[in-house]
Scaffold this active site. Structure first.
Site, PDB file in Angstrom:
ATOM      1  N   LYS A  32      27.552 139.941  11.184  1.00  0.00           N
ATOM      2  CA  LYS A  32      26.749 141.309  11.286  1.00  0.00           C
ATOM      3  C   LYS A  32      27.519 142.417  11.747  1.00  0.00           C
ATOM      4  O   LYS A  32      27.733 142.540  12.867  1.00  0.00           O
ATOM      5  CB  LYS A  32      25.434 141.292  11.866  1.00  0.00           C
ATOM      6  CG  LYS A  32      24.586 142.751  11.582  1.00  0.00           C
ATOM      7  CD  LYS A  32      23.610 143.202  12.780  1.00  0.00           C
ATOM      8  CE  LYS A  32      24.407 144.260  13.535  1.00  0.00           C
ATOM      9  NZ  LYS A  32      24.713 145.537  13.097  1.00  0.00           N
ATOM     10  N   GLY A  46      22.953 145.248   8.606  1.00  0.00           N
ATOM     11  CA  GLY A  46      21.648 145.351   8.899  1.00  0.00           C
ATOM     12  C   GLY A  46      21.479 145.999  10.312  1.00  0.00           C
ATOM     13  O   GLY A  46      22.836 146.042  10.867  1.00  0.00           O
ATOM     14  N   GLY A  48      20.850 146.337  14.314  1.00  0.00           N
ATOM     15  CA  GLY A  48      21.348 145.375  15.633  1.00  0.00           C
ATOM     16  C   GLY A  48      19.804 144.911  15.887  1.00  0.00           C
ATOM     17  O   GLY A  48      19.616 143.590  16.187  1.00  0.00           O
ATOM     18  N   GLY A  73      20.990 141.756  14.366  1.00  0.00           N
ATOM     19  CA  GLY A  73      21.520 141.163  15.519  1.00  0.00           C
ATOM     20  C   GLY A  73      20.775 140.278  16.372  1.00  0.00           C
ATOM     21  O   GLY A  73      20.965 139.328  16.757  1.00  0.00           O
ATOM     22  N   GLU A  77      31.914 140.052  24.626  1.00  0.00           N
ATOM     23  CA  GLU A  77      32.966 141.143  25.201  1.00  0.00           C
ATOM     24  C   GLU A  77      32.411 142.315  25.523  1.00  0.00           C
ATOM     25  O   GLU A  77      31.971 143.169  24.322  1.00  0.00           O
ATOM     26  CB  GLU A  77      34.284 141.102  24.336  1.00  0.00           C
ATOM     27  CG  GLU A  77      35.525 141.465  24.589  1.00  0.00           C
ATOM     28  CD  GLU A  77      35.713 142.988  24.392  1.00  0.00           C
ATOM     29  OE1 GLU A  77      34.859 143.686  25.302  1.00  0.00           O
ATOM     30  OE2 GLU A  77      35.952 143.470  23.252  1.00  0.00           O
ATOM     31  N   CYS A 103      37.534 149.397  24.384  1.00  0.00           N
ATOM     32  CA  CYS A 103      37.069 148.711  25.434  1.00  0.00           C
ATOM     33  C   CYS A 103      37.999 148.421  26.488  1.00  0.00           C
ATOM     34  O   CYS A 103      37.531 148.531  28.054  1.00  0.00           O
ATOM     35  CB  CYS A 103      36.386 147.283  24.956  1.00  0.00           C
ATOM     36  SG  CYS A 103      37.537 146.272  23.929  1.00  0.00           S
ATOM     37  N   GLU A 121      31.267 153.380  31.616  1.00  0.00           N
ATOM     38  CA  GLU A 121      32.166 153.378  30.388  1.00  0.00           C
ATOM     39  C   GLU A 121      31.662 154.549  29.624  1.00  0.00           C
ATOM     40  O   GLU A 121      30.603 154.691  29.215  1.00  0.00           O
ATOM     41  CB  GLU A 121      31.772 151.874  29.867  1.00  0.00           C
ATOM     42  CG  GLU A 121      32.885 151.923  28.456  1.00  0.00           C
ATOM     43  CD  GLU A 121      32.705 150.750  27.577  1.00  0.00           C
ATOM     44  OE1 GLU A 121      31.784 150.275  27.504  1.00  0.00           O
ATOM     45  OE2 GLU A 121      33.729 150.153  27.525  1.00  0.00           O
TER      46      GLU A 121
HETATM   47  P1  NDP Z   1      25.726 148.172  20.783  1.00  0.00           P
HETATM   48  O1  NDP Z   1      25.977 147.296  21.764  1.00  0.00           O
HETATM   49  O2  NDP Z   1      24.350 148.697  20.494  1.00  0.00           O
HETATM   50  O3  NDP Z   1      26.214 147.704  19.333  1.00  0.00           O
HETATM   51  C1  NDP Z   1      27.159 146.749  19.148  1.00  0.00           C
HETATM   52  C2  NDP Z   1      26.726 145.873  17.948  1.00  0.00           C
HETATM   53  O4  NDP Z   1      25.632 145.043  18.416  1.00  0.00           O
HETATM   54  C3  NDP Z   1      26.439 146.525  16.783  1.00  0.00           C
HETATM   55  O5  NDP Z   1      26.560 145.696  15.503  1.00  0.00           O
HETATM   56  C4  NDP Z   1      24.997 146.740  16.852  1.00  0.00           C
HETATM   57  O6  NDP Z   1      24.199 146.958  15.552  1.00  0.00           O
HETATM   58  C5  NDP Z   1      24.409 145.348  17.440  1.00  0.00           C
HETATM   59  N1  NDP Z   1      23.232 145.393  18.185  1.00  0.00           N
HETATM   60  C6  NDP Z   1      22.330 146.460  18.632  1.00  0.00           C
HETATM   61  N2  NDP Z   1      21.285 146.177  19.207  1.00  0.00           N
HETATM   62  C7  NDP Z   1      21.261 144.877  19.053  1.00  0.00           C
HETATM   63  C8  NDP Z   1      20.194 143.594  19.636  1.00  0.00           C
HETATM   64  N3  NDP Z   1      19.087 144.150  20.174  1.00  0.00           N
HETATM   65  N4  NDP Z   1      20.558 142.336  19.325  1.00  0.00           N
HETATM   66  C9  NDP Z   1      21.591 142.168  18.794  1.00  0.00           C
HETATM   67  N5  NDP Z   1      22.775 143.050  18.247  1.00  0.00           N
HETATM   68  C10 NDP Z   1      22.550 144.346  18.463  1.00  0.00           C
HETATM   69  O7  NDP Z   1      26.850 149.381  21.081  1.00  0.00           O
HETATM   70  P2  NDP Z   1      26.582 151.101  20.496  1.00  0.00           P
HETATM   71  O8  NDP Z   1      27.227 151.278  19.291  1.00  0.00           O
HETATM   72  O9  NDP Z   1      25.334 151.449  20.692  1.00  0.00           O
HETATM   73  O10 NDP Z   1      27.609 151.828  21.876  1.00  0.00           O
HETATM   74  C11 NDP Z   1      27.070 151.807  22.998  1.00  0.00           C
HETATM   75  C12 NDP Z   1      28.232 151.740  24.112  1.00  0.00           C
HETATM   76  O11 NDP Z   1      28.477 150.527  24.015  1.00  0.00           O
HETATM   77  C13 NDP Z   1      29.582 152.513  23.957  1.00  0.00           C
HETATM   78  O12 NDP Z   1      29.220 153.780  24.155  1.00  0.00           O
HETATM   79  C14 NDP Z   1      30.381 151.756  24.730  1.00  0.00           C
HETATM   80  O13 NDP Z   1      30.253 152.056  25.870  1.00  0.00           O
HETATM   81  C15 NDP Z   1      29.934 150.490  24.560  1.00  0.00           C
HETATM   82  N6  NDP Z   1      30.683 149.739  23.507  1.00  0.00           N
HETATM   83  C16 NDP Z   1      31.556 148.672  23.673  1.00  0.00           C
HETATM   84  C17 NDP Z   1      32.458 147.974  22.918  1.00  0.00           C
HETATM   85  C18 NDP Z   1      33.300 147.201  23.179  1.00  0.00           C
HETATM   86  O14 NDP Z   1      34.333 147.041  22.542  1.00  0.00           O
HETATM   87  N7  NDP Z   1      33.120 146.306  24.236  1.00  0.00           N
HETATM   88  C19 NDP Z   1      32.023 148.203  21.438  1.00  0.00           C
HETATM   89  C20 NDP Z   1      31.182 149.168  20.970  1.00  0.00           C
HETATM   90  C21 NDP Z   1      30.251 149.910  22.042  1.00  0.00           C
HETATM   91  P3  NDP Z   1      24.030 148.376  15.094  1.00  0.00           P
HETATM   92  O15 NDP Z   1      24.830 149.216  15.794  1.00  0.00           O
HETATM   93  O16 NDP Z   1      24.493 148.172  13.592  1.00  0.00           O
HETATM   94  O17 NDP Z   1      22.592 148.552  15.275  1.00  0.00           O
END
Ligand code: NDP
Length: 489
Positions: free
Chosen positions: A185, A216, A218, A222, A260, A294, A392
């Site tokens: 996903k 889809g 999260g 997710g 991660e 990250c 972050e």
């Molecule tokens: P998220 O953690 O929300 O998103 C990462 C992935 O998780 C996406 O595919 C998202 O789906 C999915 N997701 C969201 N909610 C759930 C859930 N309840 N259960 C399982 N999967 C889920 O990150 P954001 O995009 O909101 O970014 C927010 C902050 O996170 C950033 O500002 C940054 O600080 C950090 N981040 C860190 C990353 C890293 O590389 N470690 C990468 C990205 C963000 P979808 O978005 O499609 O709904």
């Protein structure tokens, strides 16, 4: 709405990608839901395509397909999997132009970064997995007993938007190397690079059900992946808040997870470092991918005696990284979304209350009206306990923190809930190694050391659990079995 085919068409000058199907059991199939999500180009704020948001029913079908594929896929020979990974890498190369264009459009990444970073990382993960597999031993004779490494089962992969080919490819390559069928996903805001990967897998003949893509949200797909009883292992990259939920859901069935979760990594500039080179390194961390990385260094630790010259060097170097249209290949593109822009703005405001603004600030860069562009921003006089030094930000924002002794630098560097990466810049090898060894982080880089895709990647503390890349990445998709009494001694 045309829903029978995946279509790409040009609307005026805009390349529209309407991908309304999921890929399950070797076929593109209709979603059982009706919800459709528009995808926005962050540089223009224009709609560039659509995806269907999957349902739990779609996910169930994908899990069933993966479970059906498991018995034969997990038993393929090592040689066969090496061949498969090499074929994927070769077809990935054939799709280079599409991948670069797509990432530039969906992420807003400047074309050179889309090519040299995003495209290359995906390619390197598939090639490296093939290479790592060559010497990988699935069975070890340990004297009185044998250790066998069995495929973990079916894996669920949840990936973020900031590296649309890197995070997907490292997980998929490791899973395939271990013989684990997957359900992927990708993030809703950058879904198209994963569609290209799917087309690559389809073209090279990845066995039916070994790769499944369910687009889809999260909260539905997710969450569904992390709590699905048919998924044995979950690999997640994203925010700490969601990482915790993933772990909680997986704990209900004691499923393993790899997480991660980002960082607040230090760059320790030593007394004998070249000031301008170190300043360039600091700036490049917030310029690359607009700081949405990250492992970016976002706390720059500078000797007090160097503070003034370092600040001057930062101001001199920063204009080398102009902000602008990623198609014109300026170095800093927009942030990925309005949501991310708002988050970054709120941190810049917080920084203006807490510390001294050296350069940048709130709002869009001068003359920019459209696109989620932020000003590269550097704060100085930062204390490590300030919000901007602890949380972050995930944007082009960094903090300068001063220190007086190397011991103090190490203490400040480690005073964080994170531990993904660390950087140390200087001349004296003994001090460089002393600092590198003392940093509590999963990956430490000395000066401008080259990338190495065989080297494990992952974090200490709240930066995550587990390791990706190369042979360590493959191990995540395996279970350890001991057989006592064999070989007979
Ligand atoms: P998220 O953690 O929300 O998103 C990462 C992935 O998780 C996406 O595919 C998202 O789906 C999915 N997701 C969201 N909610 C759930 C859930 N309840 N259960 C399982 N999967 C889920 O990150 P954001 O995009 O909101 O970014 C927010 C902050 O996170 C950033 O500002 C940054 O600080 C950090 N981040 C860190 C990353 C890293 O590389 N470690 C990468 C990205 C963000 P979808 O978005 O499609 O709904």
């Amino acid at each position: 709405m045309e829903r029978s085919e995946n279509i790409i068409h040009n609307k005026g000058d805009i390349m529209m990608r309407n991908y309304l199907k999921h890929y399950i059991n070797g076929e593109w199939i209709e979603s059982t839901g009706n919800e459709i999500e528009e995808v926005i180009n962050p540089a223009t704020e224009e709609v560039i395509g659509k995806i269907s948001l999957g349902t739990n029913e779609d996910l169930d079908k994908a899990v069933q397909a993966a479970r059906d594929a498991f018995p034969s896929f997990s038993q393929t020979s090592k040689e066969k999997r090496i061949e498969l990974l090499k074929e994927i890498a070769a077809e990935y190369e054939n799709r280079k132009e599409d991948i670069v264009e797509t990432i530039t459009d969906e992420l807003g990444s400047p074309k050179s970064i889309s090519e040299n970073v995003h495209y290359m990382m995906g390619y390197n993960h598939f090639s490296q997995a093939a290479e790592s597999l060559k010497n990988f031993s699935f069975i070890e004779d340990r004297g009185g007993h044998t250790v066998m490494k069995d495929t973990v089962g079916v894996s669920g992969l949840i990936t973020p938007w900031n590296f649309p080919t890197n995070q997907t490819s490292t997980k998929i390559a490791s899973a395939f190397a271990a013989g684990s069928p997957v359900i992927l996903k990708p993030a809703e805001v950058t879904p198209f690079a994963a569609i290209i990967l799917t087309e690559i897998f389809d073209k090279v003949g990845v066995p039916k059900g070994a790769f499944n893509l369910v687009n889809g949200s999260g909260s539905v797909i997710g969450d569904g992946i992390s709590s699905h009883p048919g998924i044995d292992f979950v690999s997640f990259t994203g925010s700490g808040a969601v990482g915790k939920k993933v772990m909680q859901n997986a704990s209900e069935r004691i499923a393993n997870v790899a997480l991660e979760l980002g960082g607040k990594s230090p760059l320790v500039v030593l007394e004998d470092a070249d000031v301008e080179e170190a300043a360039r390194a600091a700036v490049s961390h917030i310029a690359t991918n607009s700081g949405q990385v990250c492992s970016a260094a976002t706390r720059v630790l500078v000797p007090s005696s160097m503070k003034k010259s370092f600040e001057e060097a930062v101001q001199k170097v920063l204009p080398e990284y102009p902000v602008g249209n990623p198609r014109e290949d300026n170095h800093i593109g927009p942030l990925v979304s309005q949501k991310q822009w708002d988050t970054v703005q709120s941190y810049i405001k917080k920084g203006q209350e807490e510390a001294t603004l050296l350069v940048g600030g709130t709002g869009k860069p001068e003359g920019v009206e459209k696109g989620y562009y932020a000003k590269p921003t550097v704060f100085t006089d930062v204390d490590n306990d300030m919000v901007i030094a602890q949380e972050e930000i995930f944007g082009p924002v960094t903090c300068l923190i001063t220190y007086d002794t190397v011991e103090e630098a190490i203490e400040i560097a480690n005073d964080t809930k994170y531990g993904l990466a660390g950087y140390v810049f200087g001349e004296d090898e003994q001090t460089l190694v002393k600092v590198a060894s003392a940093l509590k982080a999963g990956r430490v880089k000395i000066n401008d050391a080259k990338a190495d895709f065989a080297a494990p990647f992952g974090g200490y503390k709240q930066s995550g659990i587990g390791r990706e890349w190369g042979d360590y990445g493959i191990k995540e998709y395996l279970e350890i079995k001991t057989i006592l009494g064999y070989p007979k001694k």
